[in-house]
Each structure stands twice: as structure tokens, then as C-alpha cells.
Design an enzyme around this catalytic site. Structure first.
Site, PDB file in Angstrom:
ATOM      1  N   LYS A 114      -3.709   1.841  37.308  1.00 30.43           N
ATOM      2  CA  LYS A 114      -3.347   2.375  36.024  1.00 30.43           C
ATOM      3  C   LYS A 114      -3.714   3.565  36.383  1.00 30.43           C
ATOM      4  O   LYS A 114      -2.788   4.078  35.352  1.00 30.43           O
ATOM      5  CB  LYS A 114      -3.900   1.046  35.611  1.00 30.43           C
ATOM      6  N   ARG A 131     -17.793   2.706  42.131  1.00 29.69           N
ATOM      7  CA  ARG A 131     -18.157   1.860  41.201  1.00 29.69           C
ATOM      8  C   ARG A 131     -19.010   0.702  41.197  1.00 29.69           C
ATOM      9  O   ARG A 131     -18.736   0.158  41.908  1.00 29.69           O
ATOM     10  CB  ARG A 131     -17.015   1.274  40.083  1.00 29.69           C
ATOM     11  N   ARG A 152     -13.470 -11.019  38.963  1.00 28.68           N
ATOM     12  CA  ARG A 152     -12.241  -9.577  38.513  1.00 28.68           C
ATOM     13  C   ARG A 152     -10.516 -10.169  38.627  1.00 28.68           C
ATOM     14  O   ARG A 152      -9.485 -10.515  37.464  1.00 28.68           O
ATOM     15  CB  ARG A 152     -12.463  -8.382  38.496  1.00 28.68           C
ATOM     16  N   ARG A 212      -6.733  -7.038  27.535  1.00 32.61           N
ATOM     17  CA  ARG A 212      -6.607  -7.987  28.330  1.00 32.61           C
ATOM     18  C   ARG A 212      -6.411  -9.315  28.608  1.00 32.61           C
ATOM     19  O   ARG A 212      -6.510 -10.410  29.063  1.00 32.61           O
ATOM     20  CB  ARG A 212      -8.234  -7.824  28.971  1.00 32.61           C
ATOM     21  N   ARG A 246     -12.565   2.198  47.453  1.00 30.30           N
ATOM     22  CA  ARG A 246     -12.135   3.520  45.818  1.00 30.30           C
ATOM     23  C   ARG A 246     -13.799   4.261  45.829  1.00 30.30           C
ATOM     24  O   ARG A 246     -14.691   3.242  45.704  1.00 30.30           O
ATOM     25  CB  ARG A 246     -12.326   2.469  45.124  1.00 30.30           C
TER      26      ARG A 246
HETATM   27  P1  AMP Z   1     -11.742  -1.468  34.295  1.00 29.44           P
HETATM   28  O1  AMP Z   1     -11.914  -0.202  34.010  1.00 29.44           O
HETATM   29  O2  AMP Z   1     -10.270  -1.131  33.394  1.00 29.44           O
HETATM   30  O3  AMP Z   1     -11.245  -2.220  35.704  1.00 29.44           O
HETATM   31  O4  AMP Z   1     -12.519  -2.095  33.583  1.00 29.44           O
HETATM   32  C1  AMP Z   1     -13.986  -2.343  34.245  1.00 29.44           C
HETATM   33  C2  AMP Z   1     -14.721  -3.599  33.401  1.00 29.44           C
HETATM   34  O5  AMP Z   1     -15.163  -3.964  31.962  1.00 29.44           O
HETATM   35  C3  AMP Z   1     -13.887  -4.835  33.557  1.00 29.44           C
HETATM   36  O6  AMP Z   1     -14.089  -5.779  34.280  1.00 29.44           O
HETATM   37  C4  AMP Z   1     -14.426  -5.684  32.185  1.00 29.44           C
HETATM   38  O7  AMP Z   1     -15.965  -6.152  32.258  1.00 29.44           O
HETATM   39  C5  AMP Z   1     -14.362  -4.560  31.404  1.00 29.44           C
HETATM   40  N1  AMP Z   1     -13.600  -4.306  30.502  1.00 29.44           N
HETATM   41  C6  AMP Z   1     -11.989  -3.396  30.221  1.00 29.44           C
HETATM   42  N2  AMP Z   1     -11.272  -3.261  29.772  1.00 29.44           N
HETATM   43  C7  AMP Z   1     -11.233  -4.818  29.382  1.00 29.44           C
HETATM   44  C8  AMP Z   1     -10.670  -5.236  27.999  1.00 29.44           C
HETATM   45  N3  AMP Z   1      -9.662  -4.600  27.310  1.00 29.44           N
HETATM   46  N4  AMP Z   1     -11.470  -6.601  27.366  1.00 29.44           N
HETATM   47  C9  AMP Z   1     -12.754  -7.034  28.149  1.00 29.44           C
HETATM   48  N5  AMP Z   1     -13.184  -6.187  29.148  1.00 29.44           N
HETATM   49  C10 AMP Z   1     -12.940  -5.118  29.692  1.00 29.44           C
END
Ligand code: AMP
Length: 219
Positions: free
Chosen positions: A14, A161, A172, A88, A127
Site C-alpha cells: 500500500k 520497523r 497484525r 481498518r 523490509r
Molecule cells: P501501518 O504502517 O499501516 O502498517 O500501521 C502500523 C501500526 O499502526 C498498526 O499495526 C497499528 O498498530 C497502527 N495503525 C495504523 N493505522 C491504524 C488504523 N487505521 N487503526 C488502528 N491502528 C492503526
């Protein structure tokens, strides 16, 4: 103006595709993951609250995430938004619809990026990325040309990360299937859903997304 969601599990690509759309079409990427990583660095109370949740691979509360998006969208005009990693949950999806409605905007397309779990584990475990320009790399499939140096901006601050490890990835993925995958049915029935093969090469996926945006005459 075109507002779209990129929907898919962690590691589906994404962020990579969002960056392409920013470069190619001048759209604006709204990544709640990036906003939360920024918030946790700030040392605020909210930052402290979210850090532990993020590291475990769980979802941060709807209230916090919707608040962050609301702030970004306040008074928004012009360029289209790419919602990356948001919504989400179904509650977030409802909130987004209401927020866009208030601004006189609507979602033009929800693009589901399909990738199987085995590929996600391989993608995520190798990654790393550049915090300065956002470029994403992979130990095996897309290493930097010079070790430790970003191809795009030359930064030497490349990072992995904290949540890109086997254990939090498992959480996740479970969170994705329990709470986020239902959005596929939600948007299908709203008539906004399109799907692309997230396992194809980056350029092919970008081409498929461009076709969706052009064919539905939303860009
Ligand atoms: P991402 O970078 O999108 O993979 O997000 C990393 C982490 O941030 C996720 O595993 C969640 O802990 C938190 N997170 C990101 N976006 C959301 C969302 N829309 N709702 C809830 N938690 C989020």
C-alpha cells in the site's frame, strides 16, 4: 479531485503504491501508520499510549485514529487523498464516510491489494525503509544499490520497523482478518470496490491501479 482507499494486509504494498500516486498524480498520501509513528516520537501522552499497542501488532483505538484523520482533513481542498492503512475497522469506515460527506467529497474507489500470507511474511521480514524520503527496500528483492544508503535521496538513516518481526506480524495479520477484511464486503456493497493482484511487480500493480482510476474516470 480523487479520493481513494488502498486496502490490504500489512506488506501488500500500500505504501509503495501510494508513493507512486503522489509522484505520478500529485495526490496526497494519508497514512495513519506514519501519523502514529510520528505521534509516538513526539513523546506526548497519546504517543506513549500508542507505542506499546503498535509494537505488539494490535490496532490503536478508533477514537485516536479517527481524530488524527479528522485533523488532517479539516478544511481540506483540492488534490485527491490516498487513504493508506485507514480505515481498518467498520467504525473507521463509517467515520470516514461522514467526514468526507461533510467536506462535500466522496470516495471514488477502494482498491483491494490481494497478496497471500506466505508472501506477506517474506516481504515483511526483509523490509527496511528510508525515513527521510519514504523509499521502501527489501533485503532480497529490492536492496539499495549501495549498502546502507538510500537510492532515492542518499540518506544513510535506513531503518527497520519495530513491528516488522514474526511475532507482531502474526498479530497484525489476525487483526487484519478479524477487523479489516470485513471492509471488503462493506465497500463491495457500496459499489466502490476494485481489486488488484498485489503479488505482481511494482510497475504492473501501479499500471493496474492507474487503469482503475482512469477507467472509472475518477482521476
Ligand atoms: P501501518 O504502517 O499501516 O502498517 O500501521 C502500523 C501500526 O499502526 C498498526 O499495526 C497499528 O498498530 C497502527 N495503525 C495504523 N493505522 C491504524 C488504523 N487505521 N487503526 C488502528 N491502528 C492503526
Amino acid at each position: 479531485m480523487t479520493d481513494i482507499i488502498l486496502l490490504g494486509p500489512p506488506g501488500a504494498g500500500k505504501g509503495t503504491q501510494a508513493r507512486r500516486l503522489v509522484e505520478d498524480r500529485g495526490m496526497v498520501q494519508l497514512s495513519t501508520g506514519d501519523m502514529l509513528r510520528e505521534a509516538r516520537k513526539s513523546g506526548t501522552e497519546m504517543g506513549r499510549k500508542v507505542a506499546a499497542v503498535m509494537d505488539s501488532g494490535g490496532l490503536v483505538t478508533d477514537e485516536i485514529v479517527i481524530g488524527l484523520i479528522e485533523e488532517k482533513l479539516r478544511g481540506a481542498t483540492g488534490a485527491g487523498f490516498i487513504f493508506d492503512g485507514f480505515p481498518r475497522t467498520l467504525a473507521q469506515a463509517d467515520a470516514l464516510g461522514a467526514l468526507l460527506g461533510r467536506l462535500g467529497r466522496r470516495l471514488d474507489a477502494v482498491i483491494e491489494m490481494r497478496v497471500d500470507d506466505a508472501a506477506l511474511v517474506a516481504r515483511i521480514s526483509g523490509r527496511y525503509s528510508c525515513p527521510d524520503c519514504g523509499a521502501v527496500y527489501h533485503d532480497e528483492t529490492r536492496p539499495t544499490r549501495v549498502a546502507g544508503k538510500c537510492d532515492d535521496c542518499g540518506s544513510e538513516n535506513l531503518v527497520r520497523r519495530a513491528d516488522d518481526n514474526a511475532e507482531s506480524l502474526k498479530t497484525r495479520l489476525m487483526e487484519y482478518y478479524k477487523k479489516t477484511a470485513p471492509l471488503i464486503g462493506y465497500y463491495y456493497h457500496a459499489g466502490d470496490l476494485f481489486s488488484v493482484d498485489g503479488l505482481a511487480a511494482i510497475d504492473e500493480v501501479a499500471g493496474a491501479i492507474a487503469n482503475i482510476l482512469d477507467q472509472s474516470r475518477v482521476a
